[in-house]
Design a protein around this motif. Sequence first.
Motif, mmCIF file in Angstrom:
data_model
loop_
_atom_site.group_PDB
_atom_site.id
_atom_site.type_symbol
_atom_site.label_atom_id
_atom_site.label_comp_id
_atom_site.label_asym_id
_atom_site.label_seq_id
_atom_site.Cartn_x
_atom_site.Cartn_y
_atom_site.Cartn_z
ATOM 1 N N LEU A 78 0.812 -1.214 0.000
ATOM 2 C CA LEU A 78 0.000 0.000 0.000
ATOM 3 C C LEU A 78 0.848 1.267 0.000
ATOM 4 C CD1 LEU A 78 -2.887 -1.031 2.410
ATOM 5 C CD2 LEU A 78 -3.055 -0.580 -0.050
ATOM 6 N N LYS A 79 2.127 1.138 0.329
ATOM 7 C CA LYS A 79 3.026 2.293 0.342
ATOM 8 C C LYS A 79 3.787 2.448 -0.972
ATOM 9 C CE LYS A 79 4.686 0.735 4.337
ATOM 10 N NZ LYS A 79 5.568 0.618 5.513
ATOM 11 N N THR A 80 3.425 1.665 -1.980
ATOM 12 C CA THR A 80 4.088 1.733 -3.278
ATOM 13 C C THR A 80 3.147 2.321 -4.324
ATOM 14 O OG1 THR A 80 3.372 -0.424 -4.139
ATOM 15 C CG2 THR A 80 5.311 -0.404 -2.683
ATOM 16 N N ASP A 81 3.671 2.484 -5.533
ATOM 17 C CA ASP A 81 2.849 2.947 -6.655
ATOM 18 C C ASP A 81 2.126 1.790 -7.337
ATOM 19 O OD1 ASP A 81 3.634 5.559 -6.246
ATOM 20 O OD2 ASP A 81 5.345 5.406 -7.626
ATOM 21 N N TYR A 82 2.250 0.587 -6.788
ATOM 22 C CA TYR A 82 1.654 -0.592 -7.415
ATOM 23 C C TYR A 82 0.351 -1.040 -6.745
ATOM 24 C CZ TYR A 82 6.145 -0.689 -9.680
ATOM 25 O OH TYR A 82 7.250 -0.335 -10.403
ATOM 26 N N ALA A 83 -0.106 -0.315 -5.776
ATOM 27 C CA ALA A 83 -1.368 -0.640 -5.112
ATOM 28 C C ALA A 83 -2.489 0.114 -5.817
ATOM 29 C CB ALA A 83 -1.298 -0.276 -3.637
ATOM 30 N N TRP A 84 -2.702 -0.230 -7.084
ATOM 31 C CA TRP A 84 -3.633 0.526 -7.934
ATOM 32 C C TRP A 84 -5.042 0.598 -7.373
ATOM 33 C CZ3 TRP A 84 -1.086 -3.414 -11.291
ATOM 34 C CH2 TRP A 84 0.137 -2.940 -11.768
ATOM 35 N N ALA A 85 -5.466 -0.433 -6.697
ATOM 36 C CA ALA A 85 -6.822 -0.432 -6.143
ATOM 37 C C ALA A 85 -6.999 0.638 -5.070
ATOM 38 C CB ALA A 85 -7.161 -1.799 -5.561
ATOM 39 N N GLU A 86 -5.892 1.124 -4.526
ATOM 40 C CA GLU A 86 -5.958 2.129 -3.460
ATOM 41 C C GLU A 86 -5.234 3.427 -3.825
ATOM 42 O OE1 GLU A 86 -7.601 2.336 -0.296
ATOM 43 O OE2 GLU A 86 -8.738 0.914 -1.484
ATOM 44 N N ILE A 87 -5.200 3.745 -5.115
ATOM 45 C CA ILE A 87 -4.655 5.027 -5.568
ATOM 46 C C ILE A 87 -5.781 5.777 -6.263
ATOM 47 C CG2 ILE A 87 -2.995 6.180 -7.053
ATOM 48 C CD1 ILE A 87 -1.129 3.800 -6.676
ATOM 49 N N PRO A 88 -6.266 6.870 -5.726
ATOM 50 C CA PRO A 88 -5.929 7.396 -4.409
ATOM 51 C C PRO A 88 -6.532 6.515 -3.309
ATOM 52 C CG PRO A 88 -7.729 8.655 -5.324
ATOM 53 C CD PRO A 88 -7.299 7.668 -6.384
ATOM 54 N N PRO A 89 -6.060 6.673 -2.074
ATOM 55 C CA PRO A 89 -6.562 5.825 -0.983
ATOM 56 C C PRO A 89 -8.054 6.014 -0.753
ATOM 57 C CG PRO A 89 -4.596 7.028 -0.314
ATOM 58 C CD PRO A 89 -5.019 7.590 -1.637
ATOM 59 N N SER A 90 -8.704 4.925 -0.367
ATOM 60 C CA SER A 90 -10.115 4.999 0.022
ATOM 61 C C SER A 90 -10.263 5.889 1.240
ATOM 62 C CB SER A 90 -10.646 3.609 0.380
ATOM 63 O OG SER A 90 -10.654 2.758 -0.721
ATOM 64 N N ARG A 91 -11.401 6.559 1.316
ATOM 65 C CA ARG A 91 -11.777 7.253 2.541
ATOM 66 C C ARG A 91 -12.687 6.306 3.293
ATOM 67 N NH1 ARG A 91 -13.051 11.268 -1.304
ATOM 68 N NH2 ARG A 91 -11.277 12.624 -1.638
ATOM 69 N N THR A 92 -12.286 5.940 4.488
ATOM 70 C CA THR A 92 -13.067 4.970 5.247
ATOM 71 C C THR A 92 -13.420 5.520 6.618
ATOM 72 O OG1 THR A 92 -11.070 3.915 6.139
ATOM 73 C CG2 THR A 92 -12.003 2.958 4.130
ATOM 74 N N ARG A 93 -14.487 4.970 7.151
ATOM 75 C CA ARG A 93 -14.884 5.251 8.524
ATOM 76 C C ARG A 93 -15.357 3.920 9.103
ATOM 77 N NH1 ARG A 93 -12.789 8.743 10.180
ATOM 78 N NH2 ARG A 93 -13.652 10.341 8.851
ATOM 79 N N ARG A 163 -15.785 -2.911 -5.202
ATOM 80 C CA ARG A 163 -14.897 -3.204 -6.350
ATOM 81 C C ARG A 163 -13.712 -4.061 -5.972
ATOM 82 N NH1 ARG A 163 -15.727 2.599 -7.526
ATOM 83 N NH2 ARG A 163 -17.547 2.625 -8.870
ATOM 84 N N ASN A 164 -13.265 -3.947 -4.724
ATOM 85 C CA ASN A 164 -12.126 -4.735 -4.270
ATOM 86 C C ASN A 164 -12.130 -4.801 -2.753
ATOM 87 O OD1 ASN A 164 -10.500 -2.529 -3.055
ATOM 88 N ND2 ASN A 164 -10.429 -1.791 -5.170
ATOM 89 N N LEU A 165 -11.273 -5.652 -2.231
ATOM 90 C CA LEU A 165 -11.103 -5.754 -0.788
ATOM 91 C C LEU A 165 -9.679 -5.392 -0.416
ATOM 92 C CD1 LEU A 165 -13.072 -8.906 0.414
ATOM 93 C CD2 LEU A 165 -13.342 -6.555 1.169
ATOM 94 N N ALA A 166 -9.232 -4.254 -0.861
ATOM 95 C CA ALA A 166 -7.877 -3.799 -0.590
ATOM 96 C C ALA A 166 -7.792 -3.047 0.725
ATOM 97 C CB ALA A 166 -7.380 -2.916 -1.748
ATOM 98 N N ILE A 167 -8.854 -3.087 1.510
ATOM 99 C CA ILE A 167 -8.853 -2.434 2.809
ATOM 100 C C ILE A 167 -8.789 -3.497 3.901
ATOM 101 C CG2 ILE A 167 -10.123 -0.400 1.996
ATOM 102 C CD1 ILE A 167 -12.658 -1.633 3.234
ATOM 103 N N PHE A 168 -8.554 -3.059 5.115
ATOM 104 C CA PHE A 168 -8.466 -3.974 6.251
ATOM 105 C C PHE A 168 -9.738 -3.913 7.069
ATOM 106 C CE2 PHE A 168 -4.066 -2.635 5.366
ATOM 107 C CZ PHE A 168 -3.559 -3.861 4.988
ATOM 108 N N VAL A 169 -10.077 -5.038 7.687
ATOM 109 C CA VAL A 169 -11.284 -5.119 8.505
ATOM 110 C C VAL A 169 -10.900 -5.244 9.970
ATOM 111 C CG1 VAL A 169 -12.673 -6.064 6.642
ATOM 112 C CG2 VAL A 169 -11.511 -7.606 8.221
#
Length: 169
Positions: A78-93, A163-169
């Motif tokens: 997630l700290k690289t340019d290869y985490a395309w699913a999270e560029i830009p990062p999701s806004r989560t609550r 669209r994806n599960l690139a976030i943490f639960v």
Amino acid sequence: MTIERMLVTYEFEQWLYREAKLIDDIDFDGWFSLMHPTLKYQMPVRVNKEGTERPDYALDMFAFDDDIELLKIRVDRLKTDYAWAEIPPSRTRRLVNNVRLLDYVPNEKAVVNSYLLIYRCRSTDIHHDLISGERQDEFIYENGEWKLSKRFFIVDQTTINTRNLAIFV
């Protein structure tokens, strides 16, 4: 419920709230520091069954089934340019509630159950995701602090509308 049990439950509520804030603030290194080296981080696939048969999730199929090494790879990616699913990062609550202490051995281990609702939106997209479920977390007390050693997240939806599960639960 005794005062002692109420205080311990409160301690874990605060731990879970802090964890949610770290992830929502995109502080993945801070979040990862809460993990124990023996971590098991799982989300089984939800299945539809007839009637009231339980469990109504797969016991051998997972949306993710990570150990500490896999989770570290996900965090580092997630700290690289290869985490395309999270560029830009999701806004989560993350909204954590219904926290219940199931098992507790002082300064050794604990099992905590909680409900989680995640609101997620992306960039300028007008659509948002809602992901809800129940977590069973196991903790190990180490070096004066509680570390997450197991998370088992049972999502409420059979089909996750994201669209994806690139976030943490």
